[in-house]
Motif scaffolding. Structure first.
Motif, PDB file in Angstrom:
ATOM      1  N   VAL A 109     -50.751  21.490  17.976  1.00  0.00           N
ATOM      2  CA  VAL A 109     -49.485  20.882  18.407  1.00  0.00           C
ATOM      3  C   VAL A 109     -48.776  21.783  19.418  1.00  0.00           C
ATOM      4  CG1 VAL A 109     -47.145  20.332  17.621  1.00  0.00           C
ATOM      5  CG2 VAL A 109     -49.117  19.389  16.417  1.00  0.00           C
ATOM      6  N   GLN A 110     -48.914  23.084  19.278  1.00  0.00           N
ATOM      7  CA  GLN A 110     -48.194  24.008  20.163  1.00  0.00           C
ATOM      8  C   GLN A 110     -48.648  23.877  21.622  1.00  0.00           C
ATOM      9  OE1 GLN A 110     -45.752  25.239  18.316  1.00  0.00           O
ATOM     10  NE2 GLN A 110     -46.852  24.283  16.606  1.00  0.00           N
ATOM     11  N   PRO A 111     -49.934  24.049  21.934  1.00  0.00           N
ATOM     12  CA  PRO A 111     -50.338  23.873  23.347  1.00  0.00           C
ATOM     13  C   PRO A 111     -50.151  22.446  23.839  1.00  0.00           C
ATOM     14  CG  PRO A 111     -52.267  24.155  21.936  1.00  0.00           C
ATOM     15  CD  PRO A 111     -51.075  24.486  21.109  1.00  0.00           C
ATOM     16  N   LEU A 112     -50.341  21.459  22.960  1.00  0.00           N
ATOM     17  CA  LEU A 112     -50.142  20.069  23.372  1.00  0.00           C
ATOM     18  C   LEU A 112     -48.672  19.821  23.720  1.00  0.00           C
ATOM     19  CD1 LEU A 112     -52.393  18.230  20.754  1.00  0.00           C
ATOM     20  CD2 LEU A 112     -52.782  18.356  23.228  1.00  0.00           C
ATOM     21  N   GLY A 113     -47.774  20.441  22.961  1.00  0.00           N
ATOM     22  CA  GLY A 113     -46.350  20.307  23.263  1.00  0.00           C
ATOM     23  C   GLY A 113     -45.996  20.933  24.599  1.00  0.00           C
ATOM     24  N   LEU A 114     -46.544  22.113  24.866  1.00  0.00           N
ATOM     25  CA  LEU A 114     -46.275  22.778  26.148  1.00  0.00           C
ATOM     26  C   LEU A 114     -46.835  21.962  27.311  1.00  0.00           C
ATOM     27  CD1 LEU A 114     -46.984  26.496  25.186  1.00  0.00           C
ATOM     28  CD2 LEU A 114     -44.759  25.424  25.566  1.00  0.00           C
ATOM     29  N   LEU A 115     -48.042  21.418  27.124  1.00  0.00           N
ATOM     30  CA  LEU A 115     -48.623  20.574  28.166  1.00  0.00           C
ATOM     31  C   LEU A 115     -47.780  19.321  28.399  1.00  0.00           C
ATOM     32  CD1 LEU A 115     -52.485  20.669  27.557  1.00  0.00           C
ATOM     33  CD2 LEU A 115     -51.295  21.244  29.680  1.00  0.00           C
ATOM     34  N   SER A 116     -47.303  18.716  27.321  1.00  0.00           N
ATOM     35  CA  SER A 116     -46.471  17.515  27.451  1.00  0.00           C
ATOM     36  C   SER A 116     -45.199  17.816  28.226  1.00  0.00           C
ATOM     37  CB  SER A 116     -46.118  16.963  26.066  1.00  0.00           C
ATOM     38  OG  SER A 116     -47.270  16.560  25.364  1.00  0.00           O
ATOM     39  N   LEU A 117     -44.554  18.925  27.885  1.00  0.00           N
ATOM     40  CA  LEU A 117     -43.323  19.300  28.590  1.00  0.00           C
ATOM     41  C   LEU A 117     -43.613  19.598  30.055  1.00  0.00           C
ATOM     42  CD1 LEU A 117     -41.716  21.634  25.902  1.00  0.00           C
ATOM     43  CD2 LEU A 117     -40.940  19.350  26.550  1.00  0.00           C
ATOM     44  N   GLY A 118     -44.731  20.292  30.315  1.00  0.00           N
ATOM     45  CA  GLY A 118     -45.076  20.619  31.688  1.00  0.00           C
ATOM     46  C   GLY A 118     -45.373  19.387  32.523  1.00  0.00           C
ATOM     47  N   LEU A 119     -46.159  18.459  31.986  1.00  0.00           N
ATOM     48  CA  LEU A 119     -46.503  17.241  32.727  1.00  0.00           C
ATOM     49  C   LEU A 119     -45.279  16.341  32.902  1.00  0.00           C
ATOM     50  CD1 LEU A 119     -49.939  16.445  31.036  1.00  0.00           C
ATOM     51  CD2 LEU A 119     -49.573  17.179  33.408  1.00  0.00           C
ATOM     52  N   PHE A 120     -44.431  16.272  31.884  1.00  0.00           N
ATOM     53  CA  PHE A 120     -43.199  15.471  31.976  1.00  0.00           C
ATOM     54  C   PHE A 120     -42.284  16.041  33.055  1.00  0.00           C
ATOM     55  CE2 PHE A 120     -38.916  14.344  30.097  1.00  0.00           C
ATOM     56  CZ  PHE A 120     -38.979  12.994  30.403  1.00  0.00           C
ATOM     57  N   GLY A 121     -42.123  17.368  33.055  1.00  0.00           N
ATOM     58  CA  GLY A 121     -41.296  17.996  34.079  1.00  0.00           C
ATOM     59  C   GLY A 121     -41.883  17.852  35.470  1.00  0.00           C
ATOM     60  N   LEU A 122     -43.221  18.001  35.577  1.00  0.00           N
ATOM     61  CA  LEU A 122     -43.881  17.855  36.874  1.00  0.00           C
ATOM     62  C   LEU A 122     -43.743  16.439  37.403  1.00  0.00           C
ATOM     63  CD1 LEU A 122     -45.649  19.062  39.090  1.00  0.00           C
ATOM     64  CD2 LEU A 122     -47.657  18.501  37.702  1.00  0.00           C
ATOM     65  N   GLY A 123     -43.854  15.451  36.507  1.00  0.00           N
ATOM     66  CA  GLY A 123     -43.677  14.058  36.924  1.00  0.00           C
ATOM     67  C   GLY A 123     -42.273  13.804  37.444  1.00  0.00           C
ATOM     68  N   GLY A 124     -41.266  14.332  36.730  1.00  0.00           N
ATOM     69  CA  GLY A 124     -39.887  14.167  37.185  1.00  0.00           C
ATOM     70  C   GLY A 124     -39.644  14.844  38.522  1.00  0.00           C
ATOM     71  N   LEU A 125     -40.222  16.045  38.706  1.00  0.00           N
ATOM     72  CA  LEU A 125     -40.074  16.756  39.972  1.00  0.00           C
ATOM     73  C   LEU A 125     -40.748  15.983  41.102  1.00  0.00           C
ATOM     74  CD1 LEU A 125     -39.039  19.429  41.223  1.00  0.00           C
ATOM     75  CD2 LEU A 125     -41.306  20.389  40.787  1.00  0.00           C
ATOM     76  N   TRP A 126     -41.907  15.396  40.808  1.00  0.00           N
ATOM     77  CA  TRP A 126     -42.640  14.600  41.813  1.00  0.00           C
ATOM     78  C   TRP A 126     -41.798  13.409  42.254  1.00  0.00           C
ATOM     79  CZ3 TRP A 126     -48.604  14.289  41.438  1.00  0.00           C
ATOM     80  CH2 TRP A 126     -49.109  13.578  42.525  1.00  0.00           C
ATOM     81  N   VAL A 127     -41.219  12.702  41.285  1.00  0.00           N
ATOM     82  CA  VAL A 127     -40.374  11.547  41.605  1.00  0.00           C
ATOM     83  C   VAL A 127     -39.185  11.967  42.447  1.00  0.00           C
ATOM     84  CG1 VAL A 127     -38.827   9.822  40.602  1.00  0.00           C
ATOM     85  CG2 VAL A 127     -41.076  10.204  39.579  1.00  0.00           C
ATOM     86  N   TRP A 128     -38.555  13.085  42.096  1.00  0.00           N
ATOM     87  CA  TRP A 128     -37.360  13.552  42.799  1.00  0.00           C
ATOM     88  C   TRP A 128     -37.685  13.988  44.224  1.00  0.00           C
ATOM     89  CZ3 TRP A 128     -35.414  19.081  42.894  1.00  0.00           C
ATOM     90  CH2 TRP A 128     -34.177  19.153  43.543  1.00  0.00           C
ATOM     91  N   LEU A 129     -38.710  14.830  44.378  1.00  0.00           N
ATOM     92  CA  LEU A 129     -39.020  15.366  45.704  1.00  0.00           C
ATOM     93  C   LEU A 129     -39.592  14.308  46.645  1.00  0.00           C
ATOM     94  CD1 LEU A 129     -40.578  18.841  44.791  1.00  0.00           C
ATOM     95  CD2 LEU A 129     -38.260  18.344  45.607  1.00  0.00           C
ATOM     96  N   SER A 130     -40.315  13.342  46.092  1.00  0.00           N
ATOM     97  CA  SER A 130     -40.916  12.304  46.935  1.00  0.00           C
ATOM     98  C   SER A 130     -39.952  11.171  47.254  1.00  0.00           C
ATOM     99  CB  SER A 130     -42.155  11.736  46.250  1.00  0.00           C
ATOM    100  OG  SER A 130     -41.799  11.034  45.067  1.00  0.00           O
TER     101      SER A 130
END
Length: 377
Positions: free
Chosen positions: A204-225
């Motif tokens: 659960v620990q690495p999966l949680g970090l990956l989820s947060l990272g991908l969620f944040g990256l997706g939001g950043l992608w939407v914002w910058l694009s």
């Protein structure tokens, strides 16, 4: 009954809640199934994972069936356009889902480990592929669909199956898979044998970090694009609107959070839920971790829906052909009838589902499945 505008808003919220219910419930069993090869070391432990899902996996899909039925009744134009646009993607999901009931029912019919191993692979594939494709579809919706509508209101889709596999959509697919695996991991922490639960808690620990990272990256992608659309002009939303009687221009899905600060609760609940699930899983508090991850995955889905408001299927090819909750909706009479039915049926589904989870909430152990070799999966 409520006026037309309120009915439109009510069903936008209701369909969103049905989809969140689907992700929380069916996402749990798909995530646990995907984790099965990673957290089990023997056939008995794999049976432990499967039997934590046994009382719930088929009933969990009621949420998806109900949501699709609601879309058909409330947004018939969306139903037709979306299912036509994503036809082959939907078929991929449907055909891959076949492996789940077959795998659950047939894997233990023979003692052969090779037989069981192939069915276990089918269960994993039947969980992984639909999860990834649901994320893929949402990723394409956020970018806009090449949809056009002619003067006779005939919709046409100018996209391809391979075109769905673009970088942003693949990111959303990866987030969907990782997030669901996290959610399934918290379920196994709460319901599985101690050894399986311990391995799940560590994952659960690495999966949680990956989820947060991908969620944040997706939001950043939407914002910058600057990804997104906006309605520049539309008629009275409390009346029956024609689909093409609006003007749609470029915009950003992030604009809603500046206009309505309360909507920030959706992404914040996603982050808080995932972080809390990681913390509680590490302390082997499975039930609380599962509740927290439910809030987290629900927050991710809510973030996508709120960001797109009021769009349901935005068009990248012909802005005015975009389908919104205001103009792709059924008549006021239809919405009134469906609302009465929904106010009866949806609480019934919630009560029945809650009762099932409460009555069957117990830890499944290796000794349990070995003693009941023929009455369990």
């Amino acid at each position: 009954m409520w006026d037309y505008e309120i009915l439109k808003l009510f069903w936008w919220v209701a369909v969103g809640l049905l989809l969140i219910g689907f992700v929380i419930t069916d996402g749990m069993d798909m995530g646990a199934a995907m984790l099965m090869p990673l957290v089990s070391r023997s056939d008995s432990e794999r049976r432990v994972v499967i039997n934590t899902l046994a009382p719930h996996w088929d009933g969990n899909q009621v949420w998806l069936v109900t949501a699709i039925g609601a879309v058909f009744a409330v947004w018939p134009v969306v139903y037709g356009a979306a299912f036509s646009s994503f036809y082959f993607a939907m078929l991929t999901i449907l055909f891959s889902l076949f492996f789940r009931p077959l795998g659950f029912d047939y894997r233990s019919k023979l003692e052969s480990l090779q037989w069981r191993g192939w069915w276990d692979r089918g269960i994993v594939a039947g969980s992984l592929i639909p999860t990834a494709f649901f994320g893929l579809i949402f990723g394409n919706l956020l970018q806009g669909v090449p949809l056009e509508v002619d003067q006779y209101m005939r919709a046409s889709y100018d996209g391809s199956y391979l075109g769905l596999f673009n970088p942003f959509a693949l990111l959303c697919a990866a987030l969907s898979v990782v997030m669901v695996m996290l959610h399934g991991g918290t379920w196994l922490v709460a319901r599985a044998d101690d050894a399986v639960a311990a391995r799940s808690a560590r994952l659960v620990q690495p999966l949680g970090l990956l989820s947060l990272g991908l969620f944040g990256l997706g939001g950043l992608w939407v914002w910058l694009s600057g990804m997104g659309y906006s309605i520049d002009q539309m008629g009275d939303t409390g009346t029956a609107l024609k689909l093409l009687d609006k003007q749609v221009g470029p915009g950003s899905w992030m604009d809603v959070y500046a206009r309505e600060p309360l909507t920030l609760l959706a992404p914040l609940s996603a982050v808080a839920g995932i972080v809390t699930a990681m913390w509680l899983s590490a302390r082997r508090q499975g039930g609380a971790a599962f509740t927290a991850s439910s809030i987290g995955v629900g927050g991710v889905v809510a973030t996508a829906g709120i960001s797109m408001f009021p769009f349901i299927v935005p068009s990248s090819r012909m802005g005015e052909a975009s389908l919104t909750l205001w103009d792709s909706v059924s008549s006021e009479l239809t919405l009134s009838i469906v609302t009465v039915a929904g106010l009866v049926m949806v609480p019934t589904i919630i009560l029945y589902t809650t009762w099932c989870y409460v009555k069957m909430w117990r830890r499944v152990t290796v000794s349990h499945v070995e003693q009941d070799g023929h009455s369990l999966y």
